[in-house]
Design a protein around this motif. Structure first.
Motif, mmCIF file in Angstrom:
data_model
loop_
_atom_site.group_PDB
_atom_site.id
_atom_site.type_symbol
_atom_site.label_atom_id
_atom_site.label_comp_id
_atom_site.label_asym_id
_atom_site.label_seq_id
_atom_site.Cartn_x
_atom_site.Cartn_y
_atom_site.Cartn_z
ATOM 1 N N GLY A 11 0.810 -1.220 0.000
ATOM 2 C CA GLY A 11 0.000 0.000 0.000
ATOM 3 C C GLY A 11 0.839 1.264 0.000
ATOM 4 O O GLY A 11 2.063 1.222 0.055
ATOM 5 N N LEU A 17 -3.385 0.534 5.250
ATOM 6 C CA LEU A 17 -3.802 0.289 3.864
ATOM 7 C C LEU A 17 -3.117 -0.932 3.261
ATOM 8 O O LEU A 17 -3.110 -1.121 2.045
ATOM 9 C CB LEU A 17 -3.616 1.543 3.012
ATOM 10 N N ILE A 18 -2.542 -1.767 4.099
ATOM 11 C CA ILE A 18 -2.087 -3.083 3.643
ATOM 12 C C ILE A 18 -3.316 -3.990 3.580
ATOM 13 O O ILE A 18 -4.293 -3.783 4.303
ATOM 14 C CB ILE A 18 -1.025 -3.662 4.612
ATOM 15 N N THR A 19 -3.290 -4.976 2.691
ATOM 16 C CA THR A 19 -4.430 -5.897 2.634
ATOM 17 C C THR A 19 -4.295 -6.981 3.705
ATOM 18 O O THR A 19 -3.202 -7.264 4.209
ATOM 19 C CB THR A 19 -4.535 -6.593 1.265
ATOM 20 N N GLY A 127 -1.632 -4.507 -4.381
ATOM 21 C CA GLY A 127 -1.816 -3.596 -3.259
ATOM 22 C C GLY A 127 -2.511 -2.320 -3.705
ATOM 23 O O GLY A 127 -2.734 -2.098 -4.893
ATOM 24 N N THR B 19 -8.446 -4.009 2.619
ATOM 25 C CA THR B 19 -7.395 -3.479 3.488
ATOM 26 C C THR B 19 -7.796 -3.621 4.956
ATOM 27 O O THR B 19 -8.980 -3.750 5.291
ATOM 28 C CB THR B 19 -7.119 -1.992 3.209
#
Lengths: 236, 236
Positions: A11, A17-19, A127, B19
């Motif tokens: 992200g 905002l990382i998955t 991402g 996210t």
């Protein structure tokens, strides 16, 4: 059995905002690798730092890019990295390569991918890219309906920039950095300054949103973007 | 105090590609809203279904699009939805609108955004777009270095499509659906069929990757994409 090489999109900067998928693979990987400047900290590592404090100790491979070649990849650096990561994979250890934004959206992961995909199992985890992150923080929809959306790297020369911008409905100008004055000039000539929105370090603590006229041309970071939509605010 | 309207990017289909931030806001929101066809299930809701089984019961607002207007938004539908969601916000309830992929990348959320952003606090949470998801599953980097990347909606007419494709290094053709035969013809005329990669329903259980010649033109879904990179495999 060889390990798997993961290209993890982490992200645009905000660690949240990382998955869920990238986070799971990150936590599980015994080896992580990430790009860094010749001296100093890795932005990619700093994004996931909140997730690395607990859990088992990981092996960390730092891929340092010589400053002089920061614009384009240095083949020798990626050759060496591919060899080192390949050693871990052959020993059966999964390797997670941390990629700012998305691995395949102007990301350096593709240079490892190009060297390693034929020999090893590689999985790319997409991402959130800077493209959509910038639009979100600017409150500026990128494109709708049958708009053509063009992503234009600012290092292009002035004539090419002008041609690309003239022929598009919606444009994202990326990698603005030291090319800001040129980009500003082109937008001015096309009468698009009023339609342009600028953001740097989107979703990071250092995020700044400015009007084009308020930007100081000598202080623009690499991680900056200008969005232009010719139809403007007619979203309804 | 009014609630906040969240435009939540929930990613391209695989529930794990949401996210951490969108998941947190989803779990917390007392009201969720999502688009659906005139009859039948909502894709957006099905993506997050694994996360909705536990926790407190939520109010769900279904925004149904009349089939005849599925291509472009029906103003009356969004007017009504904005009014209903506005009622929840005025009553102090946060509302999370589920957006497939990213809210501002050809997403319908912008029609709610255009109606509501002046009156309410709106936060857009970017998501993994179909653009990068398709590249990931195809193993095809989208763009590198100073490539110009152009996103072209397939409904454009044949001449426009051809002009856009002729002038770009890297192209993502979106919303292919019933326009497949036209797109195939244009790629053929430009000698680009060999450079084109096709995927439908990327990252979903129904994902299919096919060569262009293996695609049956009358069975192409809306959620399909063709990626073309003229430089081909020269990523190293």
């Amino acid at each position: 059995m060889s390990g798997t090489l993961y290209g993890l999109g982490i992200g645009p900067g905000d660690p949240e905002l990382i998955t869920v998928k990238a986070l799971r693979l990150l936590e599980r990987a015994p080896v992580i690798a990430y790009p860094a400047p010749e001296k100093g900290e890795s932005l990619a590592r700093s994004i996931v730092a909140p997730y690395l404090s607990g859990g088992a100790k990981k092996t960390e491979v730092v891929i340092r890019m010589p400053l002089v070649e920061a614009r384009f990849p240095a083949a020798a650096v990626y050759d060496r990295a591919a060899e080192e990561l390949g050693g871990h994979l052959e020993a059966g250890r999964d390797v997670a390569v941390l990629c700012e934004g998305d691995p395949f959206f102007y990301g350096s992961f593709m240079y490892l991918f190009g060297r390693m995909a034929a020999r090893f199992t590689v999985e790319v985890v997409p991402g959130v890219s800077s493209l959509t992150a910038c639009a979100a923080v600017l409150g500026a929809p990128l494109a709708a309906r049958n708009d053509v959306l063009t992503v234009v790297p600012a290092p292009l020369d002035e004539a090419a920039l002008k041609a690309r911008l003239a022929g598009a409905e919606a444009v994202a100008i990326i990698k603005v950095g030291r090319h800001f004055a040129k980009v500003h000039r082109v937008l001015d000539e096309l009468g698009l300054v009023g339609r342009a929105r600028y953001v740097e370090h989107a979703t990071m603590a250092s995020q700044r949103i400015l009007t084009l006229d308020a930007v100081s041309a000598d202080g623009v970071p690499y991680f900056s973007m200008i969005l232009v939509h010719k139809r403007g605010e007619a979203w309804t």
